[in-house]
Structures are given as structure tokens and as C-alpha cells.
Design a protein around this motif. Structure first.
Motif, PDB file in Angstrom:
ATOM      1  N   TYR A   1      -6.022   3.906  -8.322  1.00  0.00           N
ATOM      2  CA  TYR A   1      -5.549   2.883  -7.387  1.00  0.00           C
ATOM      3  C   TYR A   1      -4.133   3.277  -6.980  1.00  0.00           C
ATOM      4  N   SER A   2      -3.988   3.756  -5.730  1.00  0.00           N
ATOM      5  CA  SER A   2      -2.749   4.390  -5.307  1.00  0.00           C
ATOM      6  C   SER A   2      -1.758   3.472  -4.596  1.00  0.00           C
ATOM      7  N   ASN A   3      -2.055   2.181  -4.509  1.00  0.00           N
ATOM      8  CA  ASN A   3      -1.108   1.273  -3.869  1.00  0.00           C
ATOM      9  C   ASN A   3       0.205   1.223  -4.637  1.00  0.00           C
TER      10      ASN A   3
ATOM     11  N   ARG B   1      -4.731  11.096   0.487  1.00  0.00           N
ATOM     12  CA  ARG B   1      -3.675  10.101   0.684  1.00  0.00           C
ATOM     13  C   ARG B   1      -2.499  10.351  -0.256  1.00  0.00           C
ATOM     14  N   THR B   2      -2.828  10.612  -1.499  1.00  0.00           N
ATOM     15  CA  THR B   2      -1.844  10.845  -2.547  1.00  0.00           C
ATOM     16  C   THR B   2      -1.848  12.330  -2.880  1.00  0.00           C
TER      17      THR B   2
ATOM     18  N   ARG C   1       0.831  -1.203   0.000  1.00  0.00           N
ATOM     19  CA  ARG C   1       0.000   0.000   0.000  1.00  0.00           C
ATOM     20  C   ARG C   1       0.866   1.253   0.000  1.00  0.00           C
TER      21      ARG C   1
ATOM     22  N   ASP D   1      -9.565   8.014  -4.654  1.00  0.00           N
ATOM     23  CA  ASP D   1      -8.285   7.352  -4.392  1.00  0.00           C
ATOM     24  C   ASP D   1      -8.586   6.043  -3.666  1.00  0.00           C
TER      25      ASP D   1
ATOM     26  N   SER E   1      -7.321   2.437  -2.069  1.00  0.00           N
ATOM     27  CA  SER E   1      -6.165   1.700  -1.558  1.00  0.00           C
ATOM     28  C   SER E   1      -6.655   0.578  -0.654  1.00  0.00           C
TER      29      SER E   1
END
Length: 168
Positions: A159-161, A109-110, A55, A122, A124
Motif C-alpha cells: 500500500y503505497s499511499n 508508481r513506486t 496518495r 502496488d 493506491s
């Protein structure tokens, strides 16, 4: 333009109620609540390295305590109720705890960039090592893609993982 200080509001249609339960053939997600405290603390603390590997994002930096995580879970409940973000606990079909998934506004988050402005949510997630070893990390990704298509109004998820399953 530097967009990094900004957070986009989730675009939720009037009257939309986020599902509190999502079902996939191998994964069930429930809205994350303080009732998940004991399993969540254990899951996070057993998964620190794996969360960072898959993540990423700088959380968690160290083991969490019951008190710290209780506050975090109450905050997730509030955000879910207010439709500002959605956090889910992930379980296998037998009910065993597997991890968590998060639907956050872009920029939370990002860091927001000009290239990310067109995304509307976002996404994750993380799973515990036993679930990862069974291939369920990729299964959760597949489940999230399906749920976002069928149960939410988001049209372009990001998808920020760090680790995104490919070729699924």
C-alpha cells in the motif's frame, strides 16, 4: 543492485479475469472507464491537495482537462483488458462518486527497491474531500484489503499511499 529502472509484471494466473465490480458495505468499485470522465475530472480537480496529501506520488501536478483525462481513462481501460494494471472508480452505496483505486505492478508508481521485491502489487487510492471528511478514506483501505484477499491472487500487496490508516 539498483532496481529502480525495473517494473515487475503482475503475476496473474492463466484464465484469471479481474472483477469489473467490487462491493463492500460502504463502497462499490467499478472498472474505471471513459464513461466516468465528467465525474473523474471534477473529482481530481477538486481533490488536488488531498490527493497529494494522502496518495502522493507526483500526480496530479495541476488540474486535468477533459481531453487529457479522456486519454488517461482509455489507457486505464486498455491496461485493465490486458491485465497489466487495474483501475477502479469508487462510489458510495448510493452511487455518488468518491475517487479511484489502482492496482499497479511494482515499480510503476513506486520506484522498485530491493526491499520491495517481495511485494506483488502496488495498491493506491484517493477520495474526494467530502468522502475523506466522512471517514471513507479509511473505509476504502479496509475494502481494498478485503477485495485483494477474496477476489485477486495477489499474496503480498504494498500500500503505497503517503497516508495509510492505522488501527483499523
Amino acid at each position: 543492485m539498483d532496481c529502480s529502472p525495473f517494473i515487475k509484471k503482475l503475476n496473474i494466473p492463466d484464465g484469471f479475469t479481474a472483477p469489473r465490480k467490487l462491493v463492500h458495505p460502504a463502497v462499490v468499485a467499478h472498472a474505471l472507464t471513459r464513461a466516468d470522465l465528467v465525474e473523474d475530472v471534477r473529482g481530481i480537480n477538486d481533490s488536488l491537495a488531498l490527493i497529494n496529501q494522502t496518495r502522493g506520488g507526483g500526480w496530479p501536478t495541476e488540474p486535468v482537462t477533459d481531453d487529457f483525462n479522456f486519454v488517461d481513462l482509455v489507457w486505464h481501460e486498455l491496461e485493465f483488458r490486458e491485465a497489466t494494471s487495474f483501475a477502479y472508480v469508487l462510489r458510495d452505496t448510493g452511487g455518488a462518486y468518491m475517487g479511484c483505486a489502482y492496482l499497479y505492478p511494482m515499480g510503476r508508481r513506486t520506484p522498485l527497491t530491493a526491499a520491495l521485491l517481495d511485494y506483488d502489487v502496488d495498491v493506491s487510492w484517493w477520495v474526494i474531500p467530502a468522502a475523506y471528511d466522512r471517514g471513507l478514506y479509511a473505509t476504502v483501505y479496509d475494502a481494498l484489503r478485503g477485495w485483494l484477499t477474496t477476489h485477486f491472487s495477489f499474496w503480498r500487496p504494498y500500500y503505497s499511499n503517503r497516508e495509510i490508516p492505522r488501527g483499523e
